[in-house]
Write an enzyme that holds these catalytic residues in place. Structure first.
Site, PDB file in Angstrom:
ATOM      1  N   GLY A  45       0.809  -1.225   0.034  1.00  0.00           N
ATOM      2  CA  GLY A  45       0.000  -0.176  -0.185  1.00  0.00           C
ATOM      3  C   GLY A  45       0.899   1.348   0.027  1.00  0.00           C
ATOM      4  CD  GLU A  99       1.236   0.623   7.491  1.00  0.00           C
ATOM      5  OE1 GLU A  99       1.213   0.812   6.114  1.00  0.00           O
ATOM      6  OE2 GLU A  99       1.167  -0.277   8.219  1.00  0.00           O
ATOM      7  CG  ASP A 103      -8.251   0.307   9.970  1.00  0.00           C
ATOM      8  OD1 ASP A 103      -9.041   1.152  10.556  1.00  0.00           O
ATOM      9  OD2 ASP A 103      -8.684  -0.933   9.604  1.00  0.00           O
ATOM     10  CG  LEU A 108       2.551   0.974  13.133  1.00  0.00           C
ATOM     11  CD1 LEU A 108       3.249   0.886  12.060  1.00  0.00           C
ATOM     12  CD2 LEU A 108       1.889   2.336  13.563  1.00  0.00           C
ATOM     13  CG  ASP A 159      -5.672  -3.620  -1.505  1.00  0.00           C
ATOM     14  OD1 ASP A 159      -5.093  -3.179  -0.650  1.00  0.00           O
ATOM     15  OD2 ASP A 159      -6.180  -4.744  -1.773  1.00  0.00           O
TER      16      ASP A 159
HETATM   17  P1  IMP Z   1      -4.325  -2.024  10.678  1.00  0.00           P
HETATM   18  O1  IMP Z   1      -3.325  -3.371  11.077  1.00  0.00           O
HETATM   19  O2  IMP Z   1      -5.743  -2.348  10.898  1.00  0.00           O
HETATM   20  O3  IMP Z   1      -3.881  -1.022  11.046  1.00  0.00           O
HETATM   21  O4  IMP Z   1      -4.421  -1.965   9.028  1.00  0.00           O
HETATM   22  C1  IMP Z   1      -3.142  -1.628   8.347  1.00  0.00           C
HETATM   23  C2  IMP Z   1      -3.281  -1.997   6.897  1.00  0.00           C
HETATM   24  O5  IMP Z   1      -4.660  -2.317   6.172  1.00  0.00           O
HETATM   25  C3  IMP Z   1      -2.794  -0.997   5.947  1.00  0.00           C
HETATM   26  O6  IMP Z   1      -1.561  -1.024   5.856  1.00  0.00           O
HETATM   27  C4  IMP Z   1      -3.584  -1.112   4.730  1.00  0.00           C
HETATM   28  O7  IMP Z   1      -2.863  -1.934   3.739  1.00  0.00           O
HETATM   29  C5  IMP Z   1      -5.104  -1.875   5.205  1.00  0.00           C
HETATM   30  N1  IMP Z   1      -6.050  -0.801   5.362  1.00  0.00           N
HETATM   31  C6  IMP Z   1      -6.455  -0.381   6.342  1.00  0.00           C
HETATM   32  N2  IMP Z   1      -7.378   0.666   6.302  1.00  0.00           N
HETATM   33  C7  IMP Z   1      -7.709   0.591   4.902  1.00  0.00           C
HETATM   34  C8  IMP Z   1      -8.719   1.172   4.064  1.00  0.00           C
HETATM   35  O8  IMP Z   1      -9.435   1.857   4.365  1.00  0.00           O
HETATM   36  N3  IMP Z   1      -8.747   0.710   2.789  1.00  0.00           N
HETATM   37  C9  IMP Z   1      -7.716  -0.172   2.292  1.00  0.00           C
HETATM   38  N4  IMP Z   1      -6.626  -0.825   2.877  1.00  0.00           N
HETATM   39  C10 IMP Z   1      -6.769  -0.378   4.559  1.00  0.00           C
HETATM   40 MG    MG Z   2      -0.683  -1.648   3.912  1.00  0.00          MG
END
Ligand code: IMP
Ligand code: MG
Length: 175
Positions: A45, A99, A103, A108, A159
């Site tokens: 991403g 990053e 989210d 992380l 994506d």
């Molecule tokens: P986390 O582990 O929930 O913080 O998610 C992180 C990863 O999920 C990011 O690096 C993105 O690749 C993916 N991601 C989180 N939110 C979105 C979104 O709204 N659209 C697309 N990909 C997302």
């Molecule tokens: Mg990502």
């Protein structure tokens, strides 16, 4: 914009994205002048963010990538898998993780501890997008381009089912 079964609408335009990136680059330049810095982009991403951010960083620095996966479709699975590890020597270097979006922060947590294990001088996170209301992690990003509410977005590297990464604007899921 239609991707598979979902419809998306324009949300953040390219010039706003570039403005946010310039701001983050300036903050990093102020904080890391004359330091040994290595940027670690999180694939897939972050590839566009890394490219545009690094064009705005004028000091000497290293750049590398790491690849993990946690998302399937529009929800985080909670489990994070390491697919490509970091090969660079980061001991005594200042590491900045790049990053596309933070989210839940679970991705992380994993990346942070993987890198921290190799003894960097310091370790911080810069992200283009941040969903503070979804965050449940241990390492909040120090540098944030744009804060957004908890909604699903695509474009500019992000994506839906591996599609939609190749746009210069960002789109959100239509309600
Ligand atoms: P986390 O582990 O929930 O913080 O998610 C992180 C990863 O999920 C990011 O690096 C993105 O690749 C993916 N991601 C989180 N939110 C979105 C979104 O709204 N659209 C697309 N990909 C997302
Ligand atoms: Mg990502």
């Amino acid at each position: 914009m239609q991707i598979k079964d979902k419809e998306f609408e324009l949300y953040i335009k390219s010039d706003e994205i570039q403005k946010a990136i310039t701001k983050v680059a300036q903050q990093i330049e102020n904080d890391y002048q004359n330091k040994d810095v290595i940027f670690v982009g999180v694939l897939n991403g972050a590839f566009m963010f890394v490219s545009d951010l690094l064009k705005n960083i004028k000091f000497d620095c290293e750049i590398s990538f790491i690849k993990v996966a946690s998302y399937q479709g529009t929800t985080s699975t909670g489990k994070v898998h390491e697919l490509i590890g970091l090969v660079n020597d980061i001991k005594n270097k200042h590491v900045i993780i790049l990053e596309d979006i933070v989210d839940t922060g679970l991705t992380l947590n994993k990346i942070y501890s993987l890198i921290d294990h190799d003894d960097p001088s310091s370790l911080e996170v810069a992200t283009l997008l941040y969903k503070p209301s979804a965050f449940n992690g241990k390492h909040p990003p120090k540098y944030v381009g744009i804060e957004i509410p908890n909604q699903f977005i695509v474009g500019y590297g992000l994506d839906y089912l591996e599609l939609g990464r190749n746009t210069e604007d960002i789109y959100k899921l239509k309600a």
